[in-house]
Design a protein around this motif. Structure first.
Motif, PDB file in Angstrom:
ATOM      1  N   TYR A   1       0.836  -1.195   0.000  1.00  0.00           N
ATOM      2  CA  TYR A   1       0.000   0.000   0.000  1.00  0.00           C
ATOM      3  C   TYR A   1       0.879   1.258   0.000  1.00  0.00           C
TER       4      TYR A   1
ATOM      5  N   LYS B   1       2.077   1.601  -3.625  1.00  0.00           N
ATOM      6  CA  LYS B   1       1.093   1.827  -4.686  1.00  0.00           C
ATOM      7  C   LYS B   1       0.050   2.888  -4.326  1.00  0.00           C
TER       8      LYS B   1
ATOM      9  N   ARG C   1      -2.784   2.323  -3.132  1.00  0.00           N
ATOM     10  CA  ARG C   1      -4.048   1.739  -3.577  1.00  0.00           C
ATOM     11  C   ARG C   1      -4.373   0.531  -2.702  1.00  0.00           C
ATOM     12  N   SER C   2      -5.632   0.153  -2.700  1.00  0.00           N
ATOM     13  CA  SER C   2      -6.058  -1.013  -1.929  1.00  0.00           C
ATOM     14  C   SER C   2      -5.332  -2.265  -2.414  1.00  0.00           C
TER      15      SER C   2
ATOM     16  N   THR D   1      -8.254   1.645   0.944  1.00  0.00           N
ATOM     17  CA  THR D   1      -8.401   3.091   1.039  1.00  0.00           C
ATOM     18  C   THR D   1      -9.784   3.362   1.630  1.00  0.00           C
TER      19      THR D   1
ATOM     20  N   GLN E   1     -10.691   3.209  -8.788  1.00  0.00           N
ATOM     21  CA  GLN E   1      -9.292   3.085  -8.372  1.00  0.00           C
ATOM     22  C   GLN E   1      -8.744   1.732  -8.797  1.00  0.00           C
ATOM     23  N   GLU E   2      -7.444   1.712  -9.047  1.00  0.00           N
ATOM     24  CA  GLU E   2      -6.771   0.430  -9.210  1.00  0.00           C
ATOM     25  C   GLU E   2      -6.751  -0.298  -7.873  1.00  0.00           C
ATOM     26  N   ILE E   3      -6.868  -1.619  -7.927  1.00  0.00           N
ATOM     27  CA  ILE E   3      -6.744  -2.460  -6.741  1.00  0.00           C
ATOM     28  C   ILE E   3      -5.772  -3.580  -7.091  1.00  0.00           C
TER      29      ILE E   3
END
Length: 310
Positions: free
Chosen positions: A149, A152, A154-155, A210, A241-243
């Motif tokens: 995290y 990135k 991101r989740s 997130t 969002q990207e995960i």
């Protein structure tokens, strides 16, 4: 950049796979030798740098709160009888970390349980650790996700390859491989039929999100089983969002499953100095003919034994 300081442990499930035992005892309190399952999960959170822990409970889960609370009568008894080692063990449990409890009033799914923690989490990223999954590794699984995290922003969810016969029990991802242990998730499907599954890569009980996941869960309609599924909330978040999905390093025990629970008991017993020799000896005898386990002339009937000791 806000670091991951808070974590949620959903522990409100009914534990129906372990009935009738879980009629009066939370499945998260099932013992592994001398510690309940949930203690291993709490310790993983602590070892991952979590400072603020929220456990989501439900009816019949008061034993979890009692376990992590002080026990003045027990502590006094142990002190008065000079059992100082046991006293320290009991006191250490109640001082592991400050824990906040939130109740899910009715079982409406994992997504709903996580939403109960929104006011406490606020506008911060947070980890989720399922209360019946134990993952062991020198670098805790949750810390692996937190490190990703940080990189990135991101989740990130933990995943592993699951057997074909268990695909319909997991959220299954379709992803683009970024490196040997990391995928960018393209889609995730809750408990698909084998023939409809996008892969055999399933989400397991560790996540870092997130805070936007809360808004997605609020707009998630009931899914499989009429419950608010976390997987469906993740699909909504994917639109914005990207995960990422991380094939974690470590050994996982699904203690919410009978076979997984027994496997954990055996492995933990083999590592425990008090039990390892006896359990190893017992395992070595399994599969041997009864005549080898009880040599001729040394096998008593219950009646013989009873008569001899009268």
């Amino acid at each position: 950049m806000t670091d991951v300081r808070k974590a949620v442990i959903p522990a409100a499930g009914l534990g129906t796979r372990f009935l009738p035992a879980t009629k009066s005892m939370p499945k998260e309190m099932l013992p592994l030798i001398d510690r309940p399952v949930i203690q291993y999960v709490v310790e993983e959170a602590i070892d991952s740098g979590i400072e603020d822990l929220i456990i989501v409970t439900g009816r019949g889960k008061r034993a979890i709160e009692d376990y992590f609370d002080d026990s003045p009568e027990l502590e006094m008894h142990l002190r008065d009888h000079g059992k100082l080692e046991a006293l320290k063990m009991v006191q250490d449990v109640s001082s592991l970390i400050d824990i906040h409890y939130i109740r899910q009033k009715e079982p409406r799914g994992l997504g709903d349980a996580i939403m109960r923690a929104e006011k406490h989490i606020g506008d911060e990223p947070f980890a989720v650790l399922l209360g019946d999954d134990i993952i062991r590794n020198h670098t805790p699984c949750t810390k692996q996700l937190i490190d990703l995290y940080r990189e990135k922003q991101r989740s990130v969810i933990a995943v592993e390859a699951v057997p074909r016969e268990k695909i319909s029990s997991y959220g299954i991802i379709r992803g683009t491989r970024v490196n040997p242990s990391l995928y960018r998730i393209d889609d995730i499907v809750e408990k698909p039929r084998v023939e409809e599954a996008p892969s055999n890569i399933g989400a397991i009980g560790r996540y870092v999100f997130t805070p936007q996941i809360f808004e997605c869960l609020e707009h998630t309609p009931p899914g499989v089983g009429g419950e608010i599924q976390l997987t469906d909330g993740i699909r909504i978040l994917l639109q914005f969002q990207e995960i990422y999905a991380h094939a974690f390093q470590g050994k996982r025990y699904d203690t919410g499953d009978k076979a997984g629970y027994i496997e954990a008991i055996i492995d933990f017993a083999l590592e425990n100095p008090e039990t390892c020799d006896d359990i190893a000896r017992h395992l070595a005898l399994l599969g041997k003919p009864r005549s080898e386990v009880f040599p001729a002339g040394k096998l008593e009937t219950m009646a013989d034994s009873s008569e001899r000791y009268q």
